[in-house]
Design an enzyme around this catalytic site. Structure first.
Site, short mmCIF file in Angstrom:
data_model
loop_
_atom_site.label_atom_id
_atom_site.label_comp_id
_atom_site.label_asym_id
_atom_site.label_seq_id
_atom_site.Cartn_x
_atom_site.Cartn_y
_atom_site.Cartn_z
N GLU A 220 0.64 3.77 0.37
CA GLU A 220 0.83 2.68 1.31
C GLU A 220 -0.03 2.98 2.54
OE1 GLU A 220 4.48 0.13 3.27
OE2 GLU A 220 4.51 2.29 3.45
N ASP B 32 8.08 8.47 4.34
CA ASP B 32 6.70 8.01 4.48
C ASP B 32 5.94 9.06 5.28
OD1 ASP B 32 4.40 6.71 5.87
OD2 ASP B 32 5.07 4.95 4.78
N GLN C 63 6.47 7.33 0.13
CA GLN C 63 5.24 6.60 0.39
C GLN C 63 4.30 7.50 1.18
OE1 GLN C 63 7.05 3.35 2.53
NE2 GLN C 63 6.95 1.98 0.77
N GLU D 208 14.33 3.73 5.95
CA GLU D 208 13.10 4.47 6.28
C GLU D 208 12.89 4.51 7.79
OE1 GLU D 208 8.24 4.10 5.77
OE2 GLU D 208 9.55 2.55 4.96
#
Length: 251
Positions: A234, A172, A198, A137
């Site tokens: 998150e 993310d 996320q 990530e």
């Protein structure tokens, strides 16, 4: 697309084990625990089972305590540490039936770091238990200064070098927006490699809808691309987690 709760960030006002019940009551079927290593493994497993929750993701290598580096996978002098910690992460993932392990690159830079990262990932992919997928990530330099994997194009280069079926991209929305300016364009550009999602708003990883990202448009882009995996919350809920879950209705 299935909503999951990152209980390392959500319901922080509750004791660790109580967060699993809170997630189940809120309608989640999956949870993430970023660093489960300081908690009794049997208790985490029992909390998931008692609440009918799948443990979707854990991070590795484990962070020993606050202030420690976020991973070692790209750090040339710490290959032995990386392998030892990955072995521990694999034990936890197997025991908890986790689907994903996020392999953290750590702070490094340059060609040697790149070579270390992809060679470590190849070793880890070959060593991973059956059915487990490793993720990488990109993390933005404002939140994680010095972190090696700080760009989605760099992540794509790493994945191309690794070329293993059980290694994929973790997207993310918060980091994507902070790195590249547009979370939706970033998803569209790299969706072919994305295996896990996320979400958090930018610029401060806030509740979805509190910042710059159009989450209705982002979820539409995900659906249009055929993404049908987990979408994990998150983020830092404000004022409390129960008031921050409207994004689940958009899925």
């Amino acid at each position: 697309m299935k909503p999951a709760a990152n209980i390392s960030l959500l319901w922080q006002e509750l004791p660790y084990l109580d967060r699993f019940n809170a997630a189940a009551r809120a309608g989640f079927k999956g949870v993430e625990v970023l660093f489960p290593y300081d908690e009794p493994l049997a208790e985490t497993k029992a909390a998931c089972a008692a609440n009918g929750l799948e443990l979707v993701l854990i991070n590795a290598p484990p962070r020993a305590s606050e202030g420690q580096p976020r991973g070692f996978a790209a750090v040339p002098d710490l290959v032995d540490t990386f392998r030892k910690d990955m072995a521990r992460a694999f034990r936890y993932a197997e025991a908890l039936d986790a689907r994903f392990v996020h392999v953290m690159a750590g702070n490094a830079q340059g060609d040697e770091a790149f070579d270390t990262f992809y060679s470590n990932l190849i070793w880890a992919a070959k060593s991973a238990p059956d059915g487990l997928t490793l993720t990488i990530e990109p993390l933005n330099p404002v939140a994680m200064p010095g972190y090696f994997l700080n760009d989605y194009a760099l992540a794509e280069r790493v994945l191309d070098a690794v070329s293993m079926d059980n290694v994929g991209l973790q997207y993310d929305s918060y980091h994507a927006a902070m790195i590249h300016g547009d979370a939706i364009e970033t998803f569209n550009a790299y969706c072919a490699d994305i295996v896990h999602v996320q979400i958090g708003d930018s610029p401060d990883r806030g509740t979805p809808g509190s910042g710059d990202i159009d989450f209705a448009a982002l979820f539409a882009a995900m659906a249009g691309a055929g993404y049908d995996g987990w979408i994990s919350g998150e983020y830092n809920p404000d004022p409390k987690t129960e008031d921050s879950l409207n994004w689940m209705k958009m899925l």
